[in-house]
Scaffold this motif. Structure first.
Motif, PDB file in Angstrom:
ATOM      1  N   LEU A 148      -9.340  43.287 -17.884  1.00 42.86           N
ATOM      2  CA  LEU A 148      -9.803  43.735 -16.577  1.00 42.86           C
ATOM      3  C   LEU A 148      -8.988  44.951 -16.150  1.00 42.86           C
ATOM      4  CD1 LEU A 148     -10.116  40.231 -14.852  1.00 42.86           C
ATOM      5  CD2 LEU A 148     -11.937  41.611 -15.887  1.00 42.86           C
ATOM      6  N   THR A 149      -9.420  45.607 -15.077  1.00 39.85           N
ATOM      7  CA  THR A 149      -8.731  46.819 -14.635  1.00 39.85           C
ATOM      8  C   THR A 149      -7.379  46.534 -13.995  1.00 39.85           C
ATOM      9  OG1 THR A 149      -9.966  46.762 -12.564  1.00 39.85           O
ATOM     10  CG2 THR A 149     -10.836  48.163 -14.332  1.00 39.85           C
ATOM     11  N   ASN A 150      -7.207  45.317 -13.463  1.00 41.90           N
ATOM     12  CA  ASN A 150      -5.940  44.944 -12.848  1.00 41.90           C
ATOM     13  C   ASN A 150      -5.979  43.438 -12.590  1.00 41.90           C
ATOM     14  OD1 ASN A 150      -3.358  45.181 -11.565  1.00 41.90           O
ATOM     15  ND2 ASN A 150      -3.910  47.240 -10.891  1.00 41.90           N
ATOM     16  N   HIS A 151      -5.010  42.945 -11.852  1.00 45.69           N
ATOM     17  CA  HIS A 151      -4.878  41.506 -11.587  1.00 45.69           C
ATOM     18  C   HIS A 151      -6.034  41.001 -10.722  1.00 45.69           C
ATOM     19  CE1 HIS A 151      -2.754  37.720 -11.023  1.00 45.69           C
ATOM     20  NE2 HIS A 151      -3.101  37.799  -9.752  1.00 45.69           N
ATOM     21  N   PRO A 152      -6.764  39.961 -11.184  1.00 45.77           N
ATOM     22  CA  PRO A 152      -7.868  39.413 -10.388  1.00 45.77           C
ATOM     23  C   PRO A 152      -7.404  38.322  -9.431  1.00 45.77           C
ATOM     24  CG  PRO A 152      -7.827  38.357 -12.515  1.00 45.77           C
ATOM     25  CD  PRO A 152      -6.703  39.373 -12.524  1.00 45.77           C
ATOM     26  N   ASN A 153      -8.229  38.047  -8.421  1.00 49.43           N
ATOM     27  CA  ASN A 153      -7.953  36.926  -7.520  1.00 49.43           C
ATOM     28  C   ASN A 153      -8.947  35.798  -7.719  1.00 49.43           C
ATOM     29  OD1 ASN A 153      -6.255  35.902  -5.315  1.00 49.43           O
ATOM     30  ND2 ASN A 153      -8.196  35.820  -4.225  1.00 49.43           N
ATOM     31  N   ASN A 154     -10.245  36.090  -7.741  1.00 49.12           N
ATOM     32  CA  ASN A 154     -11.240  35.058  -8.033  1.00 49.12           C
ATOM     33  C   ASN A 154     -12.492  35.693  -8.622  1.00 49.12           C
ATOM     34  OD1 ASN A 154     -12.790  35.999  -5.879  1.00 49.12           O
ATOM     35  ND2 ASN A 154     -13.063  34.007  -4.960  1.00 49.12           N
ATOM     36  N   ILE A 155     -13.496  34.873  -8.932  1.00 49.87           N
ATOM     37  CA  ILE A 155     -14.711  35.381  -9.558  1.00 49.87           C
ATOM     38  C   ILE A 155     -15.941  34.754  -8.918  1.00 49.87           C
ATOM     39  CG2 ILE A 155     -13.637  35.870 -11.791  1.00 49.87           C
ATOM     40  CD1 ILE A 155     -14.877  33.249 -12.824  1.00 49.87           C
ATOM     41  N   ALA A 156     -17.091  35.391  -9.148  1.00 52.44           N
ATOM     42  CA  ALA A 156     -18.394  34.855  -8.759  1.00 52.44           C
ATOM     43  C   ALA A 156     -19.353  35.139  -9.908  1.00 52.44           C
ATOM     44  CB  ALA A 156     -18.892  35.525  -7.479  1.00 52.44           C
ATOM     45  N   VAL A 157     -20.405  34.334  -9.998  1.00 52.98           N
ATOM     46  CA  VAL A 157     -21.379  34.475 -11.081  1.00 52.98           C
ATOM     47  C   VAL A 157     -22.747  34.787 -10.480  1.00 52.98           C
ATOM     48  CG1 VAL A 157     -22.462  33.311 -13.051  1.00 52.98           C
ATOM     49  CG2 VAL A 157     -20.082  32.813 -12.466  1.00 52.98           C
ATOM     50  N   SER A 158     -23.471  35.729 -11.094  1.00 51.25           N
ATOM     51  CA  SER A 158     -24.817  36.065 -10.624  1.00 51.25           C
ATOM     52  C   SER A 158     -25.720  34.849 -10.753  1.00 51.25           C
ATOM     53  CB  SER A 158     -25.387  37.250 -11.421  1.00 51.25           C
ATOM     54  OG  SER A 158     -25.550  36.893 -12.779  1.00 51.25           O
ATOM     55  N   LYS A 159     -26.788  34.803  -9.975  1.00 53.20           N
ATOM     56  CA  LYS A 159     -27.699  33.652  -9.969  1.00 53.20           C
ATOM     57  C   LYS A 159     -28.341  33.426 -11.336  1.00 53.20           C
ATOM     58  CE  LYS A 159     -27.014  32.495  -5.770  1.00 53.20           C
ATOM     59  NZ  LYS A 159     -26.257  31.308  -5.479  1.00 53.20           N
ATOM     60  N   ASP A 160     -28.580  34.500 -12.104  1.00 56.88           N
ATOM     61  CA  ASP A 160     -29.189  34.352 -13.434  1.00 56.88           C
ATOM     62  C   ASP A 160     -28.149  34.098 -14.531  1.00 56.88           C
ATOM     63  OD1 ASP A 160     -28.012  36.859 -13.808  1.00 56.88           O
ATOM     64  OD2 ASP A 160     -29.921  37.919 -13.970  1.00 56.88           O
ATOM     65  N   GLY A 161     -26.860  34.106 -14.151  1.00 58.88           N
ATOM     66  CA  GLY A 161     -25.791  33.840 -15.118  1.00 58.88           C
ATOM     67  C   GLY A 161     -25.474  34.988 -16.052  1.00 58.88           C
ATOM     68  N   LYS A 162     -26.069  36.150 -15.842  1.00 59.50           N
ATOM     69  CA  LYS A 162     -25.867  37.284 -16.757  1.00 59.50           C
ATOM     70  C   LYS A 162     -24.635  38.115 -16.428  1.00 59.50           C
ATOM     71  CE  LYS A 162     -30.707  37.662 -18.016  1.00 59.50           C
ATOM     72  NZ  LYS A 162     -31.890  38.530 -18.073  1.00 59.50           N
ATOM     73  N   ARG A 163     -24.104  37.970 -15.213  1.00 59.13           N
ATOM     74  CA  ARG A 163     -22.956  38.766 -14.791  1.00 59.13           C
ATOM     75  C   ARG A 163     -21.897  37.871 -14.152  1.00 59.13           C
ATOM     76  NH1 ARG A 163     -24.107  43.440 -17.362  1.00 59.13           N
ATOM     77  NH2 ARG A 163     -24.811  45.129 -16.034  1.00 59.13           N
ATOM     78  N   VAL A 164     -20.644  38.231 -14.390  1.00 58.58           N
ATOM     79  CA  VAL A 164     -19.512  37.653 -13.680  1.00 58.58           C
ATOM     80  C   VAL A 164     -18.854  38.807 -12.934  1.00 58.58           C
ATOM     81  CG1 VAL A 164     -17.244  36.571 -13.919  1.00 58.58           C
ATOM     82  CG2 VAL A 164     -19.153  35.775 -15.329  1.00 58.58           C
ATOM     83  N   TYR A 165     -18.537  38.572 -11.673  1.00 54.93           N
ATOM     84  CA  TYR A 165     -17.902  39.584 -10.836  1.00 54.93           C
ATOM     85  C   TYR A 165     -16.472  39.135 -10.551  1.00 54.93           C
ATOM     86  CZ  TYR A 165     -22.778  40.811 -10.352  1.00 54.93           C
ATOM     87  OH  TYR A 165     -24.076  41.134 -10.626  1.00 54.93           O
TER      88      TYR A 165
END
Length: 173
Positions: free
Chosen positions: A16-33
């Protein structure tokens, strides 16, 4: 880190570009943010088919939390140091609009309209014991709701990091 659901073993690490805090997933499951809290701040986009970071969406300040709206059309990211809510179009993966806040943005929850679209964002901010709302149609903060203060013997301040209210949920009704 990507883990196999059956074996629970890490099968891949995605830089990743730097330290993450949390994540979310798109409704279709194709992307993680991934909410990138360190550095300048961003939302990193991971493609779940290739297990690679495919995009970085720059934000104004590190991102504490990232969410996908109930209708799946928007990615909403809150910044503590940037004092902003960023609303990102899920199709274009670009920031569509922002709402400045009085202090750092903490947890959020969403209310929907009858058609399933997003009606309001409920959010908490640093140094405020309560929550505020953003009208999704007008992109404006419309309410500030204080919560009752805890009794002195029950009040805990240690470890709150400036967030006396931290966590909220909207019931379906």
């Amino acid at each position: 880190d990507v883990a196999d659901a059956k074996t629970l073993k890490v099968i891949k690490q995605i830089p990743l570009t730097n330290h993450p805090n949390n994540i979310a997933v798109s409704k279709d499951g194709k992307r993680v943010y991934a909410a990138i809290v360190a550095g300048a701040g961003a939302v990193d986009v991971i493609d779940t088919a290739t297990l690679t970071r495919v995009k970085t969406i720059r934000t104004e300040g590190g991102i504490h939390n990232v969410y996908v709206t109930p209708d799946g059309k928007w990615i909403v990211a809150g910044s503590i140091p940037g004092k902003k809510i960023h609303v990102i179009d899920q199709k274009t993966e670009e920031v569509s609009w922002m709402v400045p806040t009085a202090d750092g943005v903490r947890p959020m929850a969403f209310e929907t309209n009858a058609d399933g679209s997003t009606k309001r964002i409920f959010f908490q901010i640093s140094n405020f014991n309560g929550f505020q709302t953003v009208d999704f149609a007008t992109h404006k903060i419309v309410e500030k709701v204080p919560l009752p203060e805890a009794a002195p013997g029950e009040k805990v301040t240690e470890g709150l990091q400036g967030a006396p209210a931290h966590g909220l949920i909207i019931t379906p009704d």
